[in-house]
Motif scaffolding. Structure first.
Motif, mmCIF file in Angstrom:
data_model
loop_
_atom_site.group_PDB
_atom_site.id
_atom_site.type_symbol
_atom_site.label_atom_id
_atom_site.label_comp_id
_atom_site.label_asym_id
_atom_site.label_seq_id
_atom_site.Cartn_x
_atom_site.Cartn_y
_atom_site.Cartn_z
ATOM 1 N N PHE A 106 -13.894 -53.058 -13.897
ATOM 2 C CA PHE A 106 -13.742 -54.214 -14.770
ATOM 3 C C PHE A 106 -12.695 -55.181 -14.240
ATOM 4 O O PHE A 106 -11.722 -54.778 -13.588
ATOM 5 C CB PHE A 106 -13.322 -53.765 -16.172
ATOM 6 C CG PHE A 106 -14.428 -53.152 -16.977
ATOM 7 C CD1 PHE A 106 -14.812 -51.838 -16.772
ATOM 8 C CD2 PHE A 106 -15.102 -53.900 -17.927
ATOM 9 C CE1 PHE A 106 -15.841 -51.272 -17.507
ATOM 10 C CE2 PHE A 106 -16.133 -53.339 -18.671
ATOM 11 C CZ PHE A 106 -16.501 -52.030 -18.450
ATOM 12 N N GLY A 107 -12.887 -56.456 -14.539
ATOM 13 C CA GLY A 107 -11.856 -57.440 -14.327
ATOM 14 C C GLY A 107 -10.873 -57.415 -15.483
ATOM 15 O O GLY A 107 -11.040 -56.665 -16.454
ATOM 16 N N PHE A 166 -11.133 -45.570 -24.741
ATOM 17 C CA PHE A 166 -12.532 -45.784 -25.128
ATOM 18 C C PHE A 166 -13.425 -44.729 -24.498
ATOM 19 O O PHE A 166 -13.345 -44.451 -23.296
ATOM 20 C CB PHE A 166 -13.022 -47.155 -24.657
ATOM 21 C CG PHE A 166 -12.517 -48.304 -25.466
ATOM 22 C CD1 PHE A 166 -11.498 -49.121 -24.995
ATOM 23 C CD2 PHE A 166 -13.072 -48.584 -26.710
ATOM 24 C CE1 PHE A 166 -11.036 -50.188 -25.738
ATOM 25 C CE2 PHE A 166 -12.611 -49.663 -27.465
ATOM 26 C CZ PHE A 166 -11.598 -50.462 -26.984
ATOM 27 N N ILE A 190 -11.340 -46.741 -15.537
ATOM 28 C CA ILE A 190 -12.049 -45.492 -15.755
ATOM 29 C C ILE A 190 -11.123 -44.304 -15.500
ATOM 30 O O ILE A 190 -10.249 -44.346 -14.620
ATOM 31 C CB ILE A 190 -13.305 -45.407 -14.861
ATOM 32 C CG1 ILE A 190 -14.207 -44.267 -15.331
ATOM 33 C CG2 ILE A 190 -12.934 -45.291 -13.389
ATOM 34 C CD1 ILE A 190 -15.583 -44.287 -14.727
ATOM 35 N N LEU A 192 -9.314 -52.495 -18.443
ATOM 36 C CA LEU A 192 -10.053 -51.253 -18.642
ATOM 37 C C LEU A 192 -10.139 -50.491 -17.325
ATOM 38 O O LEU A 192 -10.673 -50.997 -16.347
ATOM 39 C CB LEU A 192 -11.478 -51.556 -19.109
ATOM 40 C CG LEU A 192 -11.751 -51.617 -20.586
ATOM 41 C CD1 LEU A 192 -13.116 -52.229 -20.825
ATOM 42 C CD2 LEU A 192 -11.687 -50.233 -21.212
ATOM 43 N N TYR A 227 -12.465 -44.325 -20.692
ATOM 44 C CA TYR A 227 -11.761 -45.453 -20.125
ATOM 45 C C TYR A 227 -10.449 -45.634 -20.883
ATOM 46 O O TYR A 227 -10.374 -45.379 -22.083
ATOM 47 C CB TYR A 227 -12.578 -46.747 -20.266
ATOM 48 C CG TYR A 227 -13.514 -47.022 -19.116
ATOM 49 C CD1 TYR A 227 -14.767 -46.419 -19.064
ATOM 50 C CD2 TYR A 227 -13.159 -47.896 -18.087
ATOM 51 C CE1 TYR A 227 -15.639 -46.685 -18.012
ATOM 52 C CE2 TYR A 227 -14.027 -48.164 -17.035
ATOM 53 C CZ TYR A 227 -15.254 -47.544 -17.006
ATOM 54 O OH TYR A 227 -16.119 -47.808 -15.965
ATOM 55 N N LYS A 266 -19.657 -45.878 -11.158
ATOM 56 C CA LYS A 266 -18.657 -46.342 -12.124
ATOM 57 C C LYS A 266 -18.628 -47.859 -12.124
ATOM 58 O O LYS A 266 -18.890 -48.519 -11.129
ATOM 59 C CB LYS A 266 -17.275 -45.789 -11.781
ATOM 60 C CG LYS A 266 -16.617 -46.454 -10.595
ATOM 61 C CD LYS A 266 -15.208 -45.939 -10.367
ATOM 62 C CE LYS A 266 -14.540 -46.688 -9.231
ATOM 63 N NZ LYS A 266 -13.185 -46.194 -8.937
ATOM 64 N N SER A 267 -18.310 -48.408 -13.270
ATOM 65 C CA SER A 267 -18.126 -49.843 -13.404
ATOM 66 C C SER A 267 -16.645 -50.170 -13.252
ATOM 67 O O SER A 267 -15.803 -49.517 -13.875
ATOM 68 C CB SER A 267 -18.620 -50.332 -14.761
ATOM 69 O OG SER A 267 -20.012 -50.482 -14.775
ATOM 70 N N SER A 272 -14.255 -52.884 -29.760
ATOM 71 C CA SER A 272 -14.661 -52.333 -28.472
ATOM 72 C C SER A 272 -15.505 -53.345 -27.700
ATOM 73 O O SER A 272 -16.098 -54.251 -28.293
ATOM 74 C CB SER A 272 -15.436 -51.037 -28.693
ATOM 75 O OG SER A 272 -16.572 -51.261 -29.493
ATOM 76 N N PRO A 273 -15.568 -53.214 -26.382
ATOM 77 C CA PRO A 273 -16.419 -54.112 -25.591
ATOM 78 C C PRO A 273 -17.894 -53.927 -25.950
ATOM 79 O O PRO A 273 -18.358 -52.817 -26.217
ATOM 80 C CB PRO A 273 -16.149 -53.666 -24.149
ATOM 81 C CG PRO A 273 -14.839 -52.968 -24.196
ATOM 82 C CD PRO A 273 -14.798 -52.297 -25.528
ATOM 83 N N LEU A 332 -15.221 -59.738 -20.453
ATOM 84 C CA LEU A 332 -14.923 -58.830 -19.360
ATOM 85 C C LEU A 332 -16.084 -58.804 -18.375
ATOM 86 O O LEU A 332 -17.237 -58.574 -18.773
ATOM 87 C CB LEU A 332 -14.682 -57.416 -19.893
ATOM 88 C CG LEU A 332 -13.547 -57.249 -20.897
ATOM 89 C CD1 LEU A 332 -13.650 -55.911 -21.609
ATOM 90 C CD2 LEU A 332 -12.205 -57.359 -20.206
ATOM 91 N N TYR A 376 -18.199 -41.272 -20.517
ATOM 92 C CA TYR A 376 -17.019 -41.730 -19.785
ATOM 93 C C TYR A 376 -15.811 -41.803 -20.711
ATOM 94 O O TYR A 376 -15.944 -41.994 -21.922
ATOM 95 C CB TYR A 376 -17.242 -43.144 -19.232
ATOM 96 C CG TYR A 376 -18.514 -43.340 -18.455
ATOM 97 C CD1 TYR A 376 -19.720 -43.546 -19.122
ATOM 98 C CD2 TYR A 376 -18.511 -43.336 -17.064
ATOM 99 C CE1 TYR A 376 -20.897 -43.730 -18.418
ATOM 100 C CE2 TYR A 376 -19.691 -43.532 -16.353
ATOM 101 C CZ TYR A 376 -20.874 -43.726 -17.034
ATOM 102 O OH TYR A 376 -22.038 -43.909 -16.326
#
Lengths: 115, 112
Positions: free
Chosen positions: B102-103, A90, A45, A43, A35, B99-100, B43-44, B88, A33
């Motif tokens: 995010f908040g 990212f 996508i 974040l 982002y 897909k994720s 990074s997360p 997050l 992915y």
């Protein structure tokens, strides 16, 4: 032995230039992915690829073009850079077709600054 | 309405206290829920995931999920200064190619 590696880590460039960001993962994951994280930490996508096939293509200007030569690599090329493109980009990967079960492993990010 | 909303921060708690981070989501088809921790300039990093209603505990972290209320939370017990980061919430549905979403994140500061 970095799991998801991105290059470069920092990129400062002038408006109108074309630049590329490279990403590689050695986890054997099937999906990768891109982002974008803006200055407020949100974040969003941009793209996802599963085994070199484009799966997700969000509403992103067509100046952004991803390319996946194989399932371990996902690159992002940006044409005609604009000030608003400044952000942290990212790369991430996930096991299996979707991140439903496993979540993401993120790369260290590329901080792009357009001047 | 945002797809994923987190309680606005920043959140500040004293060392040793319980930090409570909340997240609501709009898609009733959401199937999996993740908490990522992001230190400044980093990074997360995935710290918790939960799929079923109820609580899931991992060390000092507890994730709570209530699908009827479309609510997921993260509790951090015995908070440490090293827990200071942005947290997050991410929600994933099987109907959107996985897909994720995010908040915006909640920034937590744990004061010694």
């Amino acid at each position: 032995d970095t799991a998801v590696s991105q290059t470069p880590k920092y990129l400062v460039t002038q408006m109108g230039n074309d630049k590329s960001i490279k990403c590689e993962q050695n986890l054997g994951h099937d999906t990768m992915y891109w982002y974008k994280q803006d200055s407020k930490k949100f974040l969003k996508i941009m793209f996802s690829y599963n085994n070199k096939e484009l799966i997700i293509n969000e509403t992103v200007p067509n100046r952004f073009s991803p390319k996946s030569p194989d399932k371990a690599h996902l690159n992002l090329h940006i044409n005609s850079l604009e000030l608003g493109d400044s952000a942290v980009y990212f790369c991430a990967s996930s096991r299996g077709h979707t991140p439903i079960v496993y979540g993401y492993t993120f790369g260290s990010g590329t901080r792009l600054t357009v001047v | 309405q945002k797809e994923v909303e987190q309680n606005s921060g920043p959140l500040s708690v004293p060392e040793g206290a319980i930090a409570s981070l909340n997240c609501t989501y709009s898609d009733r088809g959401s199937q999996s829920f993740f908490w990522y921790r992001q230190y400044s300039g980093k990074s997360p990093e995935l710290i918790m995931f939960i799929y079923s209603n109820g609580d899931k505990e991992d060390g000092r972290f507890t994730a709570q999920l209530n699908k009827a209320s479309q609510y997921v939370s993260l509790l951090i017990r015995d908070s440490q200064p090293s827990d200071s980061a942005t947290y997050l919430c991410a929600v994933t549905s099987g109907t959107n190619a996985g897909k994720s979403t995010f908040g915006d994140g909640t920034t937590l500061t744990v004061k010694p």
